[in-house]
Design an enzyme around this catalytic site. Structure first.
Site, PDB file in Angstrom:
ATOM      1  N   HIS A 195      -3.969  -1.786 -10.954  1.00  0.00           N
ATOM      2  CA  HIS A 195      -3.311  -1.930 -12.261  1.00  0.00           C
ATOM      3  C   HIS A 195      -1.904  -1.370 -12.204  1.00  0.00           C
ATOM      4  O   HIS A 195      -1.307  -1.086 -13.218  1.00  0.00           O
ATOM      5  CB  HIS A 195      -4.130  -1.189 -13.322  1.00  0.00           C
ATOM      6  N   CYS A 196      -1.380  -1.194 -10.985  1.00  0.00           N
ATOM      7  CA  CYS A 196      -0.042  -0.588 -10.895  1.00  0.00           C
ATOM      8  C   CYS A 196       0.914  -1.472 -10.113  1.00  0.00           C
ATOM      9  O   CYS A 196       1.837  -2.052 -10.659  1.00  0.00           O
ATOM     10  CB  CYS A 196      -0.132   0.766 -10.212  1.00  0.00           C
ATOM     11  N   ILE A 197       0.642  -1.582  -8.807  1.00  0.00           N
ATOM     12  CA  ILE A 197       1.633  -2.218  -7.931  1.00  0.00           C
ATOM     13  C   ILE A 197       1.920  -3.662  -8.301  1.00  0.00           C
ATOM     14  O   ILE A 197       3.079  -4.080  -8.328  1.00  0.00           O
ATOM     15  CB  ILE A 197       1.195  -2.096  -6.455  1.00  0.00           C
TER      16      ILE A 197
END
Ligand code: SAJ
Length: 442
Positions: free
Chosen positions: A278-280
């Site tokens: 859910h970040c990169i």
């Protein structure tokens, strides 16, 4: 600061004495570890969690975050130091409110700040003098000052830096990382007025070994998005190298392993089936979107996203070739996927590239099964799949085995021995003593 307002002094005293009441909004992989750390040192912590099942699990000390020790959660819940609630009724009692809510993307890769906006609005209704609000969610530079601050001030009638305090301190959690925890990971803190920065620094210093101040909330927001952009771009670079090596008949893993023998000036990144979590895959597009406001194109972010999103399609292509070598048409083939989590040794399969790969395999009418020790069930293209036990029968009945996530506990030597053909998208078999003739590397 010479003439500190009394409300600042009072708040600082409570923080130092650990008598401040802490609110943590969002008890996910960032919020719950943070809440436990604060409760462990004696603060009274109230977690505000919109998901009733999660709130119940916290109150029953039923841990759902692998990075938290079960005994730590049990200790703080049984002592009453950590409690989860569903609503914002208790915000007025809180001295510090830490926001750890998701910042996803819309379908067209633009920021979705709906969680931050709704939480800010709810807090603003109850904001009182002497409170510190900090935002930990990863977002574009300007969110704290341009989105949150006006709402907090206009609804409450209070002024930042004078009546209440507002800061940004980006989360730096590496899910599954056993070495770096909430406590020993350096933490950046930024605020746009000195009083807010001072009190936010003091707050984070109570449970984090090293806190790094920057002069504005915007700078702190940009630090975090840069960190994730750095990873997305470098992962895309090696993914592009993998695509090139496929064209010119070189082994990208051999090239990277050799390049990484350079003792300086290089950092290991490896190709894969795509970039999950859910970040990169998400955060850099927050910066891309913000940059467009000043008519600036962040080419690296756009290109990195394009290349990383193309990798599941490349895996589909490699799978088709591998089946072709066996003389099998995709629609008549059985494929076993090993690993559906977005990265090794954890069970999170949101935004997982393995799921995108499975979607493409199903489009090609392949019969797909999977095994993932951390993921009991997945949903792909409206179908539910359960993880099969990794017994020899599961392996031998597949025409092709695709290693999509390189979980450490899988016996890859046995997997290759029993498989007809293996497509290894993580390079995990490259140094093993196994029959490499059966293995195609990405
Ligand atoms: N990946 C590759 N090749 C690599 C590294 C990663 O294909 O060389 C893939 C992974 O398999 C995964 C995705 O990229 O699908 C992201 O992996 P990740 O470990 O970079 O991402 P997260 O989201 O688990 O954790 C990251 C943190 N990771 C590290 O610093 C190692 C960090 O960037 C952030 O603190 C965190 O996201 C966050 O919350 O922003």
């Amino acid at each position: 600061m010479i003439d500190k307002p009394q409300i600042l002094v009072d708040l600082q005293e409570k923080i130092k004495a650990h008598t401040a009441i802490i609110g943590v909004v969002g008890l996910g992989y960032v919020g719950l570890p943070f809440a436990v750390e604060k409760a462990k040192v004696g603060y009274q912590v109230l977690g505000i969690e919109q998901n009733p099942q999660r709130a119940d699990r916290v109150n029953m000390a039923d841990n759902y975050i692998t990075d938290i020790k079960d005994e730590d959660l049990k200790e703080v819940v049984s002592s009453g130091k950590l409690k989860a609630v569903l609503g914002f009724e208790r915000v007025t009692d809180m001295d510090v409110i830490v926001i750890c809510v998701p910042t996803p993307l819309t379908k067209n890769l633009t920021p979705n700040l709906s969680y931050i906006e709704s939480v800010t609005y709810a807090i603003a209704q109850q904001l009182r003098p002497g409170q510190l609000v900090t935002l930990e969610s990863t977002t574009y530079p300007g969110t704290t000052d341009e989105v949150m601050r006006p709402v907090l001030e206009q609804i409450s009638g209070l002024k930042q830096g004078k009546d209440f305090f507002l800061a940004h301190s980006p989360e730096r959690v590496d899910p599954g990382n056993k070495r770096y925890t909430t406590k020993n990971t350096n933490k950046v803190v930024g605020a746009s007025d000195p009083a807010s920065l001072e009190v936010a620094m003091l707050f984070y210093q109570q449970t984090i070994d090293h806190v790094v101040p920057v002069n504005s909330a915007k700078a702190a927001e940009l630090v975090k998005v840069f960190e994730n952009t750095f990873r997305a771009v470098n992962i895309a670079l090696v993914n592009e190298l993998a695509l090139l090596c496929d064209r010119i008949g070189l082994n990208v893993w051999e090239v990277l392993d050799a390049a990484n023998t350079k003792p300086f000036g290089i950092m290991p990144f490896y190709p894969g089936p795509g970039v999950g979590g859910h970040c990169i895959p998400i955060d850099p597009h927050y910066l891309e979107w913000k940059a467009k406001e000043v008519n600036f194109n962040t080419h690296f972010i756009a290109l990195a996203g394009e290349i990383n999103r193309s990798m599941p399609i490349f895996v589909r292509e490699k799978a088709r070739r591998a089946l072709n070598e066996l003389g099998l048409a995709p629609a008549k083939s059985q494929v076993l996927v090993i690993g559906t989590a977005y990265k090794k040794d954890l069970g999170d399969w949101r935004e997982s590239p393995a799921i995108m790969v499975i979607n493409y395999l199903l489009e090609d009418k392949m019969t797909v099964t999977y095994h993932d020790p951390y993921v009991p069930e997945i949903e792909v293209a409206g179908k539910t799949f359960s993880s099969l036990p990794l017994i020899d029968e599961t392996i031998t009945s597949a025409d092709l085995v695709i290693i999509a996530t390189d979980h450490s506990q899988i016996d890859y030597v046995n997997l290759v021995a029993k498989a007809k053909s293996v497509l290894d998208t993580r390079g995990v078999t490259r140094h093993l003593d196994c029959n490499h003739d059966k293995v195609t590397l990405l």
